[in-house]
Design a protein around this motif. Structure first.
Motif, short mmCIF file in Angstrom:
data_model
loop_
_atom_site.label_atom_id
_atom_site.label_comp_id
_atom_site.label_asym_id
_atom_site.label_seq_id
_atom_site.Cartn_x
_atom_site.Cartn_y
_atom_site.Cartn_z
N GLY A 177 0.81 -1.20 0.00
CA GLY A 177 0.00 0.00 0.00
C GLY A 177 0.85 1.26 0.00
N ASP A 178 0.16 2.39 -0.08
CA ASP A 178 0.85 3.68 -0.07
C ASP A 178 1.29 4.04 1.34
N PRO A 179 2.32 4.87 1.48
CA PRO A 179 2.83 5.24 2.81
C PRO A 179 1.76 5.93 3.65
N PRO A 180 1.65 5.57 4.93
CA PRO A 180 0.73 6.25 5.83
C PRO A 180 1.38 7.49 6.41
N GLY A 181 0.71 8.11 7.37
CA GLY A 181 1.31 9.22 8.10
C GLY A 181 0.89 10.58 7.61
N HIS A 182 1.24 11.58 8.40
CA HIS A 182 0.93 12.98 8.11
C HIS A 182 1.89 13.51 7.06
N PRO A 183 1.43 14.41 6.18
CA PRO A 183 2.33 14.95 5.15
C PRO A 183 3.58 15.61 5.70
N MET A 184 3.53 16.10 6.95
CA MET A 184 4.69 16.76 7.53
C MET A 184 5.70 15.77 8.12
N ASP A 185 5.30 14.49 8.28
CA ASP A 185 6.20 13.49 8.81
C ASP A 185 7.26 13.12 7.76
N GLU A 186 8.36 12.52 8.24
CA GLU A 186 9.35 12.03 7.28
C GLU A 186 8.70 10.97 6.40
N PRO A 187 8.89 11.04 5.09
CA PRO A 187 8.24 10.07 4.20
C PRO A 187 8.74 8.65 4.44
N TRP A 188 7.84 7.70 4.28
CA TRP A 188 8.22 6.30 4.36
C TRP A 188 8.85 5.90 3.03
N PRO A 189 10.00 5.22 3.05
CA PRO A 189 10.57 4.72 1.79
C PRO A 189 9.55 3.84 1.07
N SER A 190 9.37 4.07 -0.20
CA SER A 190 8.35 3.34 -0.95
C SER A 190 8.91 2.89 -2.30
N PHE A 191 8.31 1.86 -2.88
CA PHE A 191 8.77 1.30 -4.13
C PHE A 191 7.65 0.44 -4.73
N ILE A 192 7.87 0.00 -5.95
CA ILE A 192 6.88 -0.77 -6.69
C ILE A 192 7.43 -2.16 -6.99
N VAL A 193 6.61 -3.18 -6.76
CA VAL A 193 6.96 -4.56 -7.11
C VAL A 193 5.82 -5.14 -7.94
N ASP A 194 6.11 -5.53 -9.16
CA ASP A 194 5.09 -6.08 -10.07
C ASP A 194 3.86 -5.19 -10.14
N GLY A 195 4.10 -3.88 -10.17
CA GLY A 195 3.01 -2.93 -10.30
C GLY A 195 2.28 -2.58 -9.01
N GLN A 196 2.68 -3.18 -7.89
CA GLN A 196 2.01 -2.94 -6.61
C GLN A 196 2.88 -2.06 -5.71
N PRO A 197 2.28 -1.07 -5.03
CA PRO A 197 3.08 -0.20 -4.15
C PRO A 197 3.37 -0.87 -2.80
N TYR A 198 4.59 -0.65 -2.30
CA TYR A 198 4.99 -1.11 -0.97
C TYR A 198 5.76 0.01 -0.28
N CYS A 199 5.80 -0.04 1.04
CA CYS A 199 6.57 0.93 1.81
C CYS A 199 7.01 0.28 3.12
N HIS A 200 7.95 0.93 3.82
CA HIS A 200 8.33 0.43 5.14
C HIS A 200 8.59 1.59 6.09
N ALA A 201 8.42 1.33 7.38
CA ALA A 201 8.61 2.36 8.40
C ALA A 201 10.06 2.86 8.37
N PRO A 202 10.27 4.18 8.40
CA PRO A 202 11.65 4.70 8.38
C PRO A 202 12.35 4.49 9.71
N ALA A 203 13.68 4.37 9.66
CA ALA A 203 14.48 4.16 10.87
C ALA A 203 14.30 5.30 11.86
N SER A 204 14.11 6.52 11.35
CA SER A 204 13.95 7.67 12.25
C SER A 204 12.70 7.53 13.10
N LEU A 205 11.62 6.98 12.53
CA LEU A 205 10.38 6.79 13.29
C LEU A 205 10.57 5.73 14.36
N ILE A 206 11.25 4.65 14.03
CA ILE A 206 11.49 3.59 15.00
C ILE A 206 12.35 4.11 16.15
#
Length: 258
Positions: A177-206
Motif C-alpha cells: 500500500g501507499d505510505p501512511p502518516g501525516h504529510p509533515m512526517d518524514e516520508p516512508w521509503p516506498s517502491f513498486i513490485v510487479d506494479g504494486q506499491p509497498y513501503c516500510h517504516a523509516p528508521a527515524s520513526l522507530i
C-alpha cells in the motif's frame, strides 16, 4: 552464483556444534533472502534465484538443509516470522530431529537449518537503550511490535543484551500500500513490485518511538544501527561498485551503518 558461493564458504568455516552467541540462529548460513530492488525485477525472478540457492546449497554441501519462506514458499507463501516460529528459530535449543525441511535431508547439528526465500524488502534497524534491564527492553519491544495495538506496521523486534546495554533488534518488513502518516512526517521509503506499491517504516520513526518509550522509564538511547541499505541505496551502490570494480561500498565506518 555469488550467494551460493558465500553459503558454501560459510558452511566450510562455521560449525554449529561449537557456535555460541546471543542472537537466535539455526544455521551456519542462517538466512538468504532475495529482494526485488528495481522495478524491472519482479517476484518471479526472486523466486527463481531463491530456489536455485536452496537446491544448489543442499546438493553441493552434503548434509545441509533449508526451509523456504515468502514467495518461494509455494503455495502457502508464509512469511519469514511465521516460518521461523514453525521451525523453532526463537528457541535456545531447537529440536532439529523434529523438523521437516523443505529442501535437503533432516537437519544436522554441523550445519543446522538455513532459511531461503523471496519477499519484499526488509530493513534491519537496531536501537540500543542505555540500560542492562532486559525486562525493560522487552517491554519497549512489545510496545512497538506490529502485533501490538498501536505498534508500528511491519516491525518485528527482539530485546537482546548488547555490550553492557540492551539492543532492540528490529526486522522492518515492507507493507503493501501507499505510505501512511501525516504529510509533515518524514516520508516512508516506498517502491513498486510487479506494479504494486509497498513501503516500510523509516528508521527515524522507530528510533523516535523507542526513545519516547525509554524516556518515560528514565532511560536514554545510545544509538541506532542500520543493517543493510534501502532498495534505492542498494541499487545505487551496486551500480557504482560494478562500474568502478569496487566491492566494499558497504563499509561505511563510524556511521550508523553496520
Amino acid at each position: 552464483d555469488a550467494a551460493l558461493s558465500a553459503c558454501q564458504k560459510a558452511c566450510a568455516l562455521i560449525d554449529m556444534r561449537t557456535h555460541a552467541g546471543v542472537h537466535p540462529c539455526m544455521g551456519a548460513v542462517d538466512l538468504v533472502p532475495f529482494y526485488p530492488l528495481g522495478e524491472e525485477v519482479g517476484v518471479k525472478e526472486c523466486v527463481q534465484q531463491a530456489l536455485a540457492v536452496a537446491h544448489g546449497l543442499t546438493e553441493t554441501v552434503c548434509g545441509s538443509s533449508a526451509f523456504l519462506f515468502g514467495w518461494a514458499d509455494t503455495p502457502l507463501q508464509r512469511g519469514l516470522a511465521q516460518r521461523r516460529k514453525e521451525m523453532g528459530w526463537f528457541r535456545k535449543t531447537p529440536d532439529l530431529q523434529a523438523l521437516r525441511p523443505d529442501v535437503g535431508p533432516q537437519p544436522q547439528k554441523r550445519y543446522g537449518l538455513t532459511g531461503v526465500g523471496a519477499s519484499t524488502y526488509v530493513m534491519n534497524c537496531n536501537v540500543t537503550i542505555d540500560t542492562q534491564d532486559i525486562t525493560t527492553g522487552r517491554s519497549i519491544a512489545a510496545a512497538i511490535r506490529e502485533s501490538t495495538p498501536g505498534g508500528l506496521p511491519g516491525v518485528q523486534v527482539l530485546a537482546l543484551p548488547h555490550e553492557g546495554a540492551v539492543e532492540l533488534a528490529c526486522n522492518v518488513e515492507s507493507v503493501k500500500g501507499d505510505p501512511p502518516g501525516h504529510p509533515m512526517d518524514e516520508p516512508w521509503p516506498s517502491f513498486i513490485v510487479d506494479g504494486q506499491p509497498y513501503c516500510h517504516a523509516p528508521a527515524s520513526l522507530i528510533t523516535a518511538r523507542v526513545g519516547e518509550l525509554a524516556r518515560r522509564r528514565g532511560i536514554g538511547v545510545k544509538g541506532t544501527a542500520l543493517v543493510g541499505f534501502t532498495p534505492r541505496e542498494c541499487r545505487d551502490l551496486a551500480e557504482i561498485a560494478l562500474s568502478q570494480g569496487i566491492g566494499e561500498f558497504w563499509k561505511e565506518q563510524r556511521r550508523i551503518r553496520m
